[in-house]
Design an enzyme around this catalytic site. Structure first.
Site, PDB file in Angstrom:
ATOM      1  CE  LYS A 116      19.452  13.986-132.612  1.00 46.86           C
ATOM      2  NZ  LYS A 116      19.991  13.569-131.332  1.00 46.86           N
ATOM      3  CE  LYS A 158      26.464   9.402-131.873  1.00 41.93           C
ATOM      4  NZ  LYS A 158      26.725  10.513-132.834  1.00 41.93           N
ATOM      5  CE  LYS A 201      36.141   3.276-136.585  1.00 42.16           C
ATOM      6  NZ  LYS A 201      36.652   1.946-136.174  1.00 42.16           N
ATOM      7  CG  LEU A 203      34.729   9.594-135.429  1.00 39.09           C
ATOM      8  CD1 LEU A 203      34.436  10.953-136.043  1.00 39.09           C
ATOM      9  CD2 LEU A 203      35.503   8.723-136.412  1.00 39.09           C
ATOM     10  CG  HIS A 235      27.632  13.664-124.558  1.00 42.37           C
ATOM     11  ND1 HIS A 235      28.494  13.266-125.544  1.00 42.37           N
ATOM     12  CD2 HIS A 235      27.510  12.599-123.713  1.00 42.37           C
ATOM     13  CE1 HIS A 235      28.875  12.018-125.329  1.00 42.37           C
ATOM     14  NE2 HIS A 235      28.298  11.587-124.232  1.00 42.37           N
ATOM     15  CE  LYS A 237      27.164  22.170-129.095  1.00 41.90           C
ATOM     16  NZ  LYS A 237      26.292  22.792-130.101  1.00 41.90           N
ATOM     17  NE  ARG A 291      17.907  23.871-130.086  1.00 38.77           N
ATOM     18  CZ  ARG A 291      19.166  23.954-129.712  1.00 38.77           C
ATOM     19  NH1 ARG A 291      19.806  25.123-129.811  1.00 38.77           N
ATOM     20  NH2 ARG A 291      19.831  22.909-129.233  1.00 38.77           N
ATOM     21  CB  VAL A 294      23.436  28.263-126.138  1.00 37.14           C
ATOM     22  CG1 VAL A 294      24.029  29.053-124.977  1.00 37.14           C
ATOM     23  CG2 VAL A 294      22.221  27.474-125.668  1.00 37.14           C
ATOM     24  NE  ARG A 337      26.852  26.744-124.132  1.00 37.07           N
ATOM     25  CZ  ARG A 337      25.968  25.922-124.669  1.00 37.07           C
ATOM     26  NH1 ARG A 337      25.063  25.328-123.892  1.00 37.07           N
ATOM     27  NH2 ARG A 337      25.970  25.655-125.955  1.00 37.07           N
TER      28      ARG A 337
END
Length: 447
Positions: A116, A158, A201, A203, A235, A237, A291, A294, A337
């Site tokens: 990251k 993170k 930061k 958000l 986190h 989807k 990649r 989904v 999903r």
């Protein structure tokens, strides 16, 4: 073009890739664990190879077994789908060493975007807007406090090697920062074997918007528009749509052009997704997934372009089939999903599907590898299918989605279908007025 492709995955994505191969006249090999011997993709493939017992580490993550399956069957390429080994640079390198094509980017690009911190540095160099924060890993509390003071609270810590919300902590004040830093490092080390973290930061009410990009590996890049993936739980989807209700044509063209130019400059090959937080008209880079996603079918619905065909074409050396000016956006699409989970607690619900009936009609697509009588194994991700709906505009798409959800029947296990039936009737969702925190707040109120 390839003669035979081995599909190193399972479930709906394995079946999705298999169908694309058949349409291109390419022979297919699938690998499977003993738990997936009766899976639909195993039944439909030209060849199948059992590569181990149910645990993923002994089967779908077993690189040596997959390479052996390629050699036994004569497969000259591997499509990794998503998850499992799809973003494993070592896997891509090993395949290359055996003269087997990895249908995806190079191992070097996977490594860059898998870190990251390095990904953020690269994005910044390529002109992609990034969230204000540290330039690299942060380990000392004193340094963390200095950076947080510069960018302003709240901040988020993170994991550099992380994902899925692990190793991620928010600090709203300097007093919070010490505990958040220590906790994030501990979680990151336990989850990923790497305790490096960085600070950004935080958000407060952003949307999660991602750009679908493709590169030909020789300096050409295009984008296929954006997807709004803001409806998330922990986190992860849940609901995705294209185009985003929050963007106008000018914003779409601006960020799309930036991303297409970035993958061209990088010399990137194949499919990728550049993910952003979006707030107050500004985009902030989160990460790049190297990649297929989904949620790729919503992009296919509004562009009419098969992204798996495109992946295979690029990997075989055929280049991109379209120029940017050839890509037109038509209507609106939404994907739900469908997971084998309790719709409120999200507890996994493995078991036998006693009845499975999918909706039909204009603009309806269901990607699923299950069937009546199929037993959902307890060893893997709970996704059992995706409902994708397309309409001429968002209003028509929402009405069509409501109808399709009413027709969808899955008996014998719990699924998330009831959740989507609730969401499609919610005024905020109907108005496109939601952010990445909306769903968790909604679920908390429902409890």
């Amino acid at each position: 073009m390839f003669q035979k492709i081995l599909i190193a995955n399972r479930g709906e994505i394995a079946l999705r890739v298999l169908r694309a191969c058949k349409e291109l006249g390419i022979k297919t090999v699938v690998v499977h664990s003993t738990a997936d011997a009766d899976a639909m993709h195993v039944r439909l493939a030209d060849e199948s190879v059992c590569i181990g017992p149910p645990p993923s580490r002994d089967s779908y993550l077993n690189i040596h077994q997959i390479v052996a399956a390629c050699e036994i069957t004569g497969a000259d390429a591997v499509h990794p789908g998503y998850g499992f080994l799809s973003e494993n640079a070592k896997f891509a390198d090993i395949l290359a060493a055996h003269n087997i094509t990895f249908i995806g980017p190079s191992g070097d690009h996977i490594r860059i975007m898998g870190d990251k911190i390095e990904a953020k540095r690269t994005a910044k160099r390529l002109g992609i807007p990034v969230v204000p924060g540290s330039d690299g890993a942060v380990s000392e509390e004193k340094e963390a406090k200095r950076i947080a003071a510069e960018i302003g609270y709240p901040v988020i810590i993170k994991a550099s090697a992380g994902g899925g919300g692990r190793g991620m902590k928010v600090a709203r004040t300097e007093a919070d920062l010490e505990v958040a830093l220590a906790t994030a490092r501990s979680e990151a080390g336990a989850a990923f074997g790497d305790d490096a973290v960085y600070i950004e930061k935080y958000l407060e009410k952003p949307r999660h918007i991602e750009l679908q990009v493709f590169g030909d590996g020789a300096g050409r890049g295009v984008h296929f528009g954006e997807r709004d993936c803001s409806l998330q739980r922990r986190h992860q989807k849940v609901w995705e749509e294209a185009n985003s209700p929050a963007l106008n044509e000018e914003e779409r063209a601006r960020i799309g052009g930036i991303c297409a130019n970035a993958v061209a400059d990088l010399g990137y090959s194949g499919a990728g997704t550049i993910e952003f937080l979006y707030e107050n008209g500004e985009f902030y880079f989160i990460e790049m997934n190297t990649r297929l996603q989904v949620e790729h079918p919503v992009t296919e619905a509004i562009t009419g372009i098969d992204l798996v065909h495109e992946q295979i074409r690029v990997a075989s050396g055929g280049g991109l089939s379209v120029r940017q000016e050839d890509i037109k956006f038509n209507g609106h699409a939404i994907e739900c999903r469908i997971n084998a989970e309790d719709p409120r607690t999200f507890t996994p619900s493995p078991g036998t599907i006693t009845h499975f009936h999918t909706p039909g009609g204009l603009g309806i697509r269901v990607d699923s590898g299950v069937y009546s009588g199929y037993r959902i194994p307890p060893y893997y991700d709970s996704l059992i299918g995706k409902l994708i709906v397309h309409g001429r505009n968002r209003v028509e798409c929402m009405m069509r989605l409501r109808r399709a959800l009413d027709e969808f029947v899955v008996d014998g296990i719990n699924t998330t279908l009831p959740l989507f039936r609730d969401l499609v009737g919610n005024p905020d969702i109907a108005n496109g007025d939601y952010d990445i925190h909306w769903l968790e707040k909604y679920l908390a109120k429902a409890d």
